[in-house]
Write an enzyme that holds these catalytic residues in place. Sequence first.
Site, PDB file in Angstrom:
ATOM      1  N   SER A 159       0.831  -1.198   0.000  1.00 37.78           N
ATOM      2  CA  SER A 159       0.000   0.000   0.000  1.00 37.78           C
ATOM      3  C   SER A 159       0.871   1.256   0.000  1.00 37.78           C
ATOM      4  CB  SER A 159      -0.953  -0.036   1.203  1.00 37.78           C
ATOM      5  OG  SER A 159      -1.919   0.972   1.119  1.00 37.78           O
ATOM      6  N   ASP A 285      -9.519  -2.869  -6.737  1.00 35.43           N
ATOM      7  CA  ASP A 285      -9.015  -2.211  -5.530  1.00 35.43           C
ATOM      8  C   ASP A 285      -9.513  -0.767  -5.484  1.00 35.43           C
ATOM      9  OD1 ASP A 285      -7.590  -1.101  -3.441  1.00 35.43           O
ATOM     10  OD2 ASP A 285      -5.635  -1.827  -4.113  1.00 35.43           O
ATOM     11  N   HIS A 314      -8.101  -4.543  -1.721  1.00 32.12           N
ATOM     12  CA  HIS A 314      -6.890  -3.869  -1.266  1.00 32.12           C
ATOM     13  C   HIS A 314      -6.219  -4.736  -0.198  1.00 32.12           C
ATOM     14  CE1 HIS A 314      -4.209  -0.470  -0.706  1.00 32.12           C
ATOM     15  NE2 HIS A 314      -4.395  -0.532   0.614  1.00 32.12           N
TER      16      HIS A 314
END
Length: 350
Positions: A159, A285, A314
């Site tokens: 991320s 995502d 995600h």
Amino acid sequence: MQRLAMDLRVLSRELALYLEHQVRVGFFGSGVGLSLLLGFSVAYACYYLSSIAKKPQLVIGGESFSRFLQDHCPVVTETYYPTVWCWESRGQTLLRPFITAKPPVQYRKCVVFNNRGVAGESLLTPRTYCCANTEDLEAVIHHVHSLYPLAPFLAAGVSMGGMLLLNYLGKIGSKTPLMAAATFSVGWNTFACSESLERPLNWLLFNYYLTTCLQSSVKKHRHMFVEQIDMDQVMKAKSIREFDKWFTAVMFGYRTLDDYYTDASPNRRLKSVGIPVLCLNAADDVFSPSHAIPIETAKQNPNVALVLTSYGGHIGFLEGIWPRQCTYMDRVFKQFVQAMVEHGHELSNM
């Protein structure tokens, strides 16, 4: 495919046996309910196998890297089977922390990376971190390399950590001591990420909660920022964009929020990456919209491989009927790292 088909057959058989022995009368006992249930199960299995379970899209700019992954990291070309009962992106994203196992990890040596003077619960400087500033990451990488200069050295980022890692690699090119890197669920274009997270449902499920977490992280150190930042305005933020506008962009000296978001987007530096990098993203995502993934840029850099799954959310990538153990993301990471450590010399002339 064979494993999933076997799991579905076992599930259908167990349901049939249960209903046969436990329900003797009524709707299910008449056989109509059982037929409907089995019919629905078969229809869902057909839909799942034809529309949900798919091979990931593999985008690679270099032939050598492509052959390397096919030979030593086959997971990137295998069909990915999202968990049959929860493959929707938001569901995977929200459920993963609660249902996946957290096995104990034993470290032989460990370096703790504290951004910008953070030590435990104390903040020693009036500065935290952002996606665009890679000074701290660079310092840690060179420190670790100086301690073990002969050891195989790789990095992985998830991320925001992946955004930071890619921005570092894009700035430094091939001059990094890292031999390879992997990223997962990176937000490639910060503007697109912010826009997606501000849609009503995404704001309700993710954006507002993350904003309150950011506010809590700086509130306890409020006295460190009052001379530079309007903390009252920061505490009123209702989105990550507003928090970044009033806190992050100001703290790191950007003239506007747009200047910060432009500098923080890894897509603009991907062409300058000088070592093998494997990047895994899911097309659904909400933190990283598929239209903002730099597929064409990746095709122009022989060091970059993008692995794009249709589903996964995600940092989700849940697999199996009961996805408690290893995820697809875990398997990609494990195979890629092992491939680079054991066979990375094959890419020396890439």
